[in-house]
Motif scaffolding. Structure first.
Motif, PDB file in Angstrom:
ATOM      1  N   ALA A 200      60.750  73.702  20.552  1.00 13.12           N
ATOM      2  CA  ALA A 200      60.450  75.160  20.447  1.00 13.12           C
ATOM      3  C   ALA A 200      60.018  75.178  21.848  1.00 13.12           C
ATOM      4  N   SER A 201      60.885  75.934  21.992  1.00 16.72           N
ATOM      5  CA  SER A 201      61.099  76.374  23.741  1.00 16.72           C
ATOM      6  C   SER A 201      60.609  75.522  24.853  1.00 16.72           C
ATOM      7  N   GLY A 202      60.576  75.558  26.278  1.00 18.15           N
ATOM      8  CA  GLY A 202      60.803  74.719  26.888  1.00 18.15           C
ATOM      9  C   GLY A 202      60.824  73.188  26.972  1.00 18.15           C
ATOM     10  N   GLY A 203      59.245  73.304  25.919  1.00 21.54           N
ATOM     11  CA  GLY A 203      58.968  72.282  25.893  1.00 21.54           C
ATOM     12  C   GLY A 203      59.710  71.298  25.158  1.00 21.54           C
ATOM     13  N   ALA A 204      61.158  71.839  24.315  1.00 16.16           N
ATOM     14  CA  ALA A 204      61.708  70.851  24.198  1.00 16.16           C
ATOM     15  C   ALA A 204      62.944  70.883  24.746  1.00 16.16           C
ATOM     16  N   LEU A 205      63.460  72.107  25.356  1.00 15.11           N
ATOM     17  CA  LEU A 205      64.802  71.612  26.398  1.00 15.11           C
ATOM     18  C   LEU A 205      64.696  71.063  27.889  1.00 15.11           C
ATOM     19  N   GLY A 206      63.308  70.398  27.957  1.00 14.57           N
ATOM     20  CA  GLY A 206      62.916  69.559  28.040  1.00 14.57           C
ATOM     21  C   GLY A 206      63.350  68.276  29.133  1.00 14.57           C
ATOM     22  N   ILE A 207      63.385  67.697  27.437  1.00 14.63           N
ATOM     23  CA  ILE A 207      64.605  66.818  27.186  1.00 14.63           C
ATOM     24  C   ILE A 207      65.100  66.436  25.954  1.00 14.63           C
ATOM     25  N   GLY A 208      65.914  68.220  26.295  1.00 16.66           N
ATOM     26  CA  GLY A 208      67.101  68.358  24.970  1.00 16.66           C
ATOM     27  C   GLY A 208      68.249  68.848  25.420  1.00 16.66           C
ATOM     28  N   VAL A 209      68.903  68.678  27.004  1.00 14.78           N
ATOM     29  CA  VAL A 209      69.969  68.367  27.261  1.00 14.78           C
ATOM     30  C   VAL A 209      70.976  67.187  26.814  1.00 14.78           C
ATOM     31  N   GLY A 210      71.560  66.746  26.382  1.00 14.35           N
ATOM     32  CA  GLY A 210      73.025  65.920  25.572  1.00 14.35           C
ATOM     33  C   GLY A 210      74.262  65.779  25.699  1.00 14.35           C
ATOM     34  N   ASP A 211      74.783  65.074  25.045  1.00 10.93           N
ATOM     35  CA  ASP A 211      76.177  64.600  25.249  1.00 10.93           C
ATOM     36  C   ASP A 211      76.301  64.943  23.549  1.00 10.93           C
ATOM     37  N   LYS A 212      75.765  64.997  22.757  1.00  8.02           N
ATOM     38  CA  LYS A 212      75.399  64.767  21.551  1.00  8.02           C
ATOM     39  C   LYS A 212      73.966  65.171  21.285  1.00  8.02           C
ATOM     40  N   VAL A 213      73.611  66.623  20.601  1.00  3.46           N
ATOM     41  CA  VAL A 213      72.209  67.073  20.461  1.00  3.46           C
ATOM     42  C   VAL A 213      73.175  67.384  18.652  1.00  3.46           C
ATOM     43  N   MET A 214      71.770  66.452  17.716  1.00  2.00           N
ATOM     44  CA  MET A 214      72.091  66.806  16.622  1.00  2.00           C
ATOM     45  C   MET A 214      70.571  67.136  15.876  1.00  2.00           C
ATOM     46  N   MET A 215      70.494  67.817  14.972  1.00  2.42           N
ATOM     47  CA  MET A 215      69.395  68.125  14.110  1.00  2.42           C
ATOM     48  C   MET A 215      69.059  67.725  13.522  1.00  2.42           C
ATOM     49  N   LEU A 216      67.858  67.376  12.617  1.00  2.00           N
ATOM     50  CA  LEU A 216      66.920  67.213  10.821  1.00  2.00           C
ATOM     51  C   LEU A 216      67.070  68.538  10.330  1.00  2.00           C
ATOM     52  N   GLU A 217      68.133  68.075   9.179  1.00  2.00           N
ATOM     53  CA  GLU A 217      68.206  69.365   7.589  1.00  2.00           C
ATOM     54  C   GLU A 217      67.264  70.047   8.064  1.00  2.00           C
ATOM     55  N   ASP A 307      80.634  71.347  30.826  1.00  2.98           N
ATOM     56  CA  ASP A 307      81.113  72.203  29.793  1.00  2.98           C
ATOM     57  C   ASP A 307      80.996  72.336  28.721  1.00  2.98           C
ATOM     58  N   LYS A 308      80.423  72.249  27.894  1.00  3.01           N
ATOM     59  CA  LYS A 308      80.031  72.228  26.658  1.00  3.01           C
ATOM     60  C   LYS A 308      78.767  72.983  26.507  1.00  3.01           C
ATOM     61  N   TYR A 309      78.003  73.108  27.842  1.00  5.53           N
ATOM     62  CA  TYR A 309      76.934  73.859  28.073  1.00  5.53           C
ATOM     63  C   TYR A 309      76.628  75.130  28.628  1.00  5.53           C
ATOM     64  N   SER A 310      78.157  75.295  29.602  1.00  2.99           N
ATOM     65  CA  SER A 310      79.039  76.548  30.352  1.00  2.99           C
ATOM     66  C   SER A 310      78.898  77.400  29.103  1.00  2.99           C
ATOM     67  N   ASN A 311      79.955  76.862  28.424  1.00  7.17           N
ATOM     68  CA  ASN A 311      80.533  77.602  26.889  1.00  7.17           C
ATOM     69  C   ASN A 311      80.120  78.341  26.196  1.00  7.17           C
ATOM     70  N   MET A 312      78.904  77.867  25.781  1.00  5.48           N
ATOM     71  CA  MET A 312      77.564  77.961  25.359  1.00  5.48           C
ATOM     72  C   MET A 312      77.166  80.013  25.088  1.00  5.48           C
TER      73      MET A 312
END
Length: 317
Positions: A200-217, A307-312
């Protein structure tokens, strides 16, 4: 075993199955065929329910009290080879944010993540997984140490948001999160992010920038929780199901919107229903993700990440 509201048909069948098996053990009556019938019905019901989950039901699963938390994954993946590191060298050690050096297989990682509690006492101790500025500054200190020694970074996201208290704002909550986002985009080592529960929110983004971002189902990733969205738009929490659908917060939605790179499949019933299987799956995915980027130079990593984040969010007409 705790059951959510939509899982009650599973609970009833499970109880029937256990009673039938108990009768077979305690008497000479052959109930094996009955047990097999109930077992098949139980399996079919599970598949049907978990195949058609709504966004709100996935939010509920992500908060299941038996769901594995960050330290559960760390202990399982590292098999005891984990050294926790503490403090931001400025204010204090934030218990809602844990991190340290761990070894997954033969590869060392700097592992960081938000940690929730298991009962009232530990939830208060961990501040319900809501980190203060010192938590994000601790995370950044550890990431910078990893960069210095060329160690890949692995982060686990599981938070209802950064702590919104007055003291957190006074110590620069917004600046700490913004600084982490900036620094993570230019980190000269590979970064892997896994949303294991709530994102949730910026609390997640604070450690959420990466080369590979994955989510559990059965995790979710959004700017705001469904309840808070509902309270803002409808002045009530009663529309949280509607808000969950509108927010497009599920793993499938995030993948479609290219906010994440991949979805990690969970066992039927969620990560808590078969922890060992979940741990094995995640370990395999993390090591495979590392293999994909391990030969890239720091410059290539940063360029690809930027590049990945710039294209979002870019609209191509």
């Amino acid at each position: 075993m705790e059951y959510l509201e939509f899982e009650l048909p599973i609970k009833e069948l499970q109880e029937q199955y256990e009673k039938a098996c108990a009768i077979g053990k305690d008497s000479e009556v052959d109930v094996s065929s009955t047990c097999k019938q109930i077992e098949k019905k139980l399996s079919d019901t599970k598949k049907e329910i978990y195949k058609n989950l709504t966004a709100w039901q996935r939010v509920q699963l992500s908060r299941h009290p038996n769901r594995p938390y960050t330290l559960d994954y760390i202990n399982a993946l590292c098999d005891g080879n984990f050294l926790e590191l503490h403090g931001d060298r400025n204010v204090k050690d934030d218990k809602a944010m844990v991190g340290g050096l761990g070894k997954i297989g033969d590869q060392s990682f700097m592992i960081i993540g938000q940690q929730k509690g298991y009962n009232t006492k530990t939830r208060q101790y961990r501040n319900f997984g809501m980190a203060n500025p010192e938590g994000y500054r601790k995370a950044l200190r550890l990431m910078k140490s990893a960069e210095k020694f060329g160690i890949p970074v692995l982060t686990f996201i599981d938070t209802p948001g950064a702590y919104p208290g007055l003291e957190a704002e006074e110590r620069g909550q917004g600046e700490a999160i913004a600084r982490n986002i900036l620094e993570m985009t230019r980190l000269k080592t590979s970064v892997f992010v896994v949303v294991i529960g709530e994102g949730a929110s910026g609390g997640a983004l604070g450690i959420g920038v990466g080369d590979k971002v994955m989510m559990l189902e059965n995790s979710w990733y959004s700017v705001i929780s469904p309840e808070n969205c509902s309270s803002i738009l409808w002045r009530s929490w009663d529309h949280k199901e509607q808000a969950a659908e509108a927010l497009k917060l599920t793993a499938k939605d995030a993948k479609k919107l290219e906010v994440i790179d991949s979805i990690i499949k969970e066992p039927i019933g969620g990560a808590h229903s078969n922890r060992e299987e979940m741990f094995k799956t995640l370990k395999k995915v993390v090591l495979e993700s590392y293999e994909e980027v391990k030969n890239l130079s720091p410059e290539e990593l940063i360029k690809t990440r930027m590049d990945k984040y710039s294209n979002m969010g870019v609209f191509k007409g």
